[in-house]
Scaffold this motif. Structure first.
Motif: not given
Length: 257
Positions: A88-90, A92-94, A96-98
């Motif tokens: 889930k964190a990954a 969310k990070k992806a 956010a990065k997108k």
């Protein structure tokens, strides 16, 4: 003693001895029997104790196995939860990065569009009809028409055809004469000036820097005008008398009219 008495006495003694032996035998048998019984009881107690010990051992083993299984299940659940949280964190990070990349791309596109607008020319009004043309003869002008008329309703949004600095703004043609009514003149970086006349409202001031496509006024019917429209000129100086064909100029900038 007579031989008969001796013989009788001997037989009696023998009988007594045999009786004693038998009695002793019976006694031994009783003792042995009791011993056997005690041994049997002892064996039974031992068997029961052994069975109890076996049942207790099995129960302990089952409990230990259940505890081990519960611990393993708890560990597996913790590992699964940790993996899910990491996923889930990954994600969310992806995301956010997108989103950041998308925002950066949008910002870059906006900057590019702004730069393009700053470097290009646009129509001074939208949804217009071309009316009086440049150099057209007629009784409404001193000699010939000095610009291009865009027939639009009064109050239509008028924008700067190109970025620059406002050098004239006001009534009486902003100094060019009452025939223009309310007017604006903008100086551009390439030594060219654009003029907007017959305005119903002026929304910029002299000295103000405007960008390409920025709102500057509202169209109207002020000055020497037969109906609501925008009078638009391209000039070589800020003053009347230096106009060139605005349609040919705008077409040279890539616009279709």
């Amino acid at each position: 003693m007579s031989p008969r008495l001796t013989s009788r006495s001997s037989r009696t003694s023998a009988l007594r001895t045999r009786a004693a032996v038998l009695a002793a035998g019976f006694g031994m048998s009783a003792v042995l029997g009791a011993g056997v019984a005690v041994a049997a009881d002892t064996t039974s107690v031992g068997t029961s104790a052994s069975a109890s010990a076996s049942v207790s051992g099995v129960a302990s083993a089952v409990e230990a196995q259940a505890a081990a299984q519960a611990k393993a299940a708890k560990t597996a659940a913790a590992v699964k939860a940790k993996a899910a949280a990491a996923k889930k964190a990954a994600a969310k990070k992806a995301a956010a990065k997108k989103a950041a990349a998308k925002a950066a791309a949008k910002k870059k596109a906006a900057a590019k569009a702004a730069a393009k607008r700053a470097a290009s020319w646009v129509h001074p009004v939208r949804k217009y009809t071309l009316s009086a043309k440049f150099a057209q003869a007629g009784g409404m002008w001193q000699s010939t028409h000095s610009g291009q008329d865009f027939a639009v309703n009064s109050g239509t949004d008028v924008v700067a055809a190109h970025g620059g600095t406002v050098v004239k703004a006001g009534p009486n043609g902003a100094g060019d004469g009452p025939a223009y009514g309310n007017a604006i003149v903008i100086r551009h970086g390439n030594g060219t000036y654009s003029q907007y006349a017959h305005l119903s409202r002026i929304d910029v001031r002299v000295g103000q820097v405007v960008r390409t496509g920025q709102h500057i006024a509202r169209s109207g019917n002020t000055g020497n005008s037969s109906g609501p429209h925008l009078h638009f000129e391209i000039r070589r100086t800020a003053d009347y008398g230096s106009a060139i064909d605005p349609v040919a100029f705008l077409r040279a900038q890539g616009l279709s009219l």
